[in-house]
Design a protein around this motif. Structure first.
Motif, short mmCIF file in Angstrom:
data_model
loop_
_atom_site.label_atom_id
_atom_site.label_comp_id
_atom_site.label_asym_id
_atom_site.label_seq_id
_atom_site.Cartn_x
_atom_site.Cartn_y
_atom_site.Cartn_z
N LEU A 146 45.27 36.34 38.47
CA LEU A 146 45.82 37.55 39.09
C LEU A 146 44.71 38.53 39.46
O LEU A 146 44.81 39.22 40.49
CB LEU A 146 46.83 38.20 38.14
CG LEU A 146 48.09 37.39 37.87
CD1 LEU A 146 48.93 38.04 36.79
CD2 LEU A 146 48.91 37.23 39.15
N LEU A 147 43.65 38.58 38.65
CA LEU A 147 42.52 39.44 38.99
C LEU A 147 41.83 38.94 40.25
O LEU A 147 41.41 39.74 41.10
CB LEU A 147 41.54 39.50 37.82
CG LEU A 147 40.39 40.51 37.95
CD1 LEU A 147 40.93 41.94 38.01
CD2 LEU A 147 39.40 40.35 36.80
N PHE A 148 41.71 37.62 40.39
CA PHE A 148 41.16 37.04 41.61
C PHE A 148 42.01 37.45 42.81
O PHE A 148 41.48 37.81 43.87
CB PHE A 148 41.10 35.52 41.49
CG PHE A 148 40.62 34.82 42.73
CD1 PHE A 148 39.27 34.61 42.95
CD2 PHE A 148 41.53 34.37 43.69
CE1 PHE A 148 38.82 33.98 44.10
CE2 PHE A 148 41.09 33.74 44.84
CZ PHE A 148 39.73 33.54 45.04
N ASN A 149 43.31 37.38 42.66
CA ASN A 149 44.20 37.76 43.76
C ASN A 149 43.98 39.21 44.18
O ASN A 149 44.00 39.54 45.38
CB ASN A 149 45.65 37.54 43.37
CG ASN A 149 46.01 36.07 43.23
OD1 ASN A 149 45.28 35.20 43.71
ND2 ASN A 149 47.11 35.78 42.56
N GLU A 150 43.80 40.09 43.20
CA GLU A 150 43.63 41.51 43.50
C GLU A 150 42.26 41.81 44.11
O GLU A 150 42.15 42.56 45.08
CB GLU A 150 43.81 42.34 42.22
CG GLU A 150 45.24 42.55 41.79
CD GLU A 150 46.02 43.39 42.78
OE1 GLU A 150 45.53 44.46 43.19
OE2 GLU A 150 47.14 42.97 43.14
N ARG A 151 41.22 41.23 43.53
CA ARG A 151 39.87 41.65 43.88
C ARG A 151 39.17 40.78 44.92
O ARG A 151 38.19 41.21 45.52
CB ARG A 151 39.00 41.72 42.61
CG ARG A 151 39.34 42.91 41.75
CD ARG A 151 38.37 43.06 40.58
NE ARG A 151 38.43 44.42 40.06
CZ ARG A 151 37.82 44.82 38.94
NH1 ARG A 151 37.10 43.95 38.25
NH2 ARG A 151 37.91 46.07 38.54
N ARG A 187 32.64 37.44 41.25
CA ARG A 187 33.47 37.97 42.33
C ARG A 187 34.58 38.87 41.77
O ARG A 187 34.88 39.91 42.34
CB ARG A 187 34.06 36.82 43.15
CG ARG A 187 33.00 35.94 43.79
CD ARG A 187 33.58 34.74 44.52
NE ARG A 187 32.51 33.86 44.98
CZ ARG A 187 32.02 32.85 44.26
NH1 ARG A 187 32.56 32.55 43.08
NH2 ARG A 187 31.03 32.11 44.71
N THR A 188 35.17 38.46 40.67
CA THR A 188 36.27 39.24 40.09
C THR A 188 35.77 40.38 39.22
O THR A 188 36.52 41.32 38.93
CB THR A 188 37.18 38.35 39.23
OG1 THR A 188 36.43 37.84 38.12
CG2 THR A 188 37.76 37.21 40.05
N LYS A 189 34.51 40.32 38.80
CA LYS A 189 33.94 41.31 37.87
C LYS A 189 34.73 41.36 36.56
O LYS A 189 34.88 42.43 35.94
CB LYS A 189 33.90 42.71 38.50
CG LYS A 189 33.28 42.76 39.88
CD LYS A 189 31.85 42.25 39.90
CE LYS A 189 31.24 42.33 41.30
NZ LYS A 189 29.91 41.70 41.40
N GLN A 233 43.34 44.08 52.04
CA GLN A 233 44.17 44.89 51.14
C GLN A 233 43.32 45.46 50.01
O GLN A 233 42.51 44.75 49.42
CB GLN A 233 45.30 44.05 50.56
CG GLN A 233 46.23 43.46 51.60
CD GLN A 233 47.23 42.49 51.00
OE1 GLN A 233 47.16 42.16 49.82
NE2 GLN A 233 48.16 42.01 51.82
N ALA A 234 43.52 46.73 49.71
CA ALA A 234 42.82 47.36 48.60
C ALA A 234 43.46 46.93 47.28
O ALA A 234 44.68 46.70 47.21
CB ALA A 234 42.88 48.87 48.73
#
Length: 222
Positions: A110-115, A175-177, A123-124
């Motif tokens: 889910l973090l990958f999807n967001e970031r 990439r996701t930090k 998308q921000a």
């Protein structure tokens, strides 16, 4: 007949399967599925996995999706110690693999999807979602960090599928930090895997090449 694995080199889930197969000496044929072009949602692919997700294994009439299930299948077929050297080890390996899916990898995805995925689509990220994900990831990472304080591997004294499963979120960490560097035992464990498991290092290079090429082509840098 060679076992076919349908998947994208940029996928951490495909990386888990490719790594395990290399370690076990299982001959697989990689059938490329370009996730960025939506090839996992074609009618033909949806017959293999109605969820439109990769990887998918085809071994004759046997079709299996979900990377953890695929790796268990491959390990049983190969008689591999990656599933544990004893009955007790096997249950511990399965315990950590199930834990990984429930308490660990889901938040990384889910973090990958967001970031990452969100940036590709312009998308921000949603700070409230990211903060919730980071909270859950830190809670799980603290469990792993304590577990690894006196261990070199997740189960027993050798690499198992549990290590491969739990290491997957490191595939996209830069990439996701994701906050893994905050947990020294966890970070050191991952570094040891890269240094001592050639297949894990090889598949990271494949994944990075795939992701960097795609992201650069879309004007996204990290």
């Amino acid at each position: 007949m060679t076992i076919q694995i349908h998947g994208d080199l940029g996928s951490g889930s495909f990386r888990r399967v490719a790594t395990a197969a290399k370690i076990m000496g299982v001959d697989i044929e990689h059938i490329n599925v370009d996730l960025f072009k939506g090839e996992s949602h074609t009618p033909a692919f949806l017959k293999l996995n109605p969820h439109g997700l990769t990887p998918v294994l085809q071994d004759g009439d046997t079709i299996i999706w979900e990377a953890s299930a695929i790796n268990i299948y491959l390990a049983e077929k190969a008689g591999s110690a990656l599933l544990g050297k004893s009955a007790n080890d096997r249950y511990q390996v399965l315990q950590w693999m199930f834990w990984s899916g429930e308490q660990w990898r889901v938040f990384a995805t889910l973090l990958f999807n967001e970031r990452v995925a969100g940036r590709v689509m312009g998308q921000a990220e949603d700070p409230s979602i990211v903060n919730l994900l980071l909270k859950n990831m830190r809670a799980a990472a603290s469990v792993l960090d304590a577990h690894l304080a006196s261990r070199r591997f997740i189960v027993g004294d050798e690499l198992t599928l549990a290590d491969i499963d739990i290491a997957a979120p490191f595939s996209q960490v830069f990439r996701t930090k994701a906050p893994f560097v905050e947990f020294p035992n966890l970070w050191a464990w991952q570094e040891r895997l890269l240094e001592t498991v050639p297949a894990w290092a090889d598949t990271r290079r494949d994944l990075d090449d795939r992701m960097d090429t795609f992201l650069s082509a879309n004007g996204v840098t990290f």
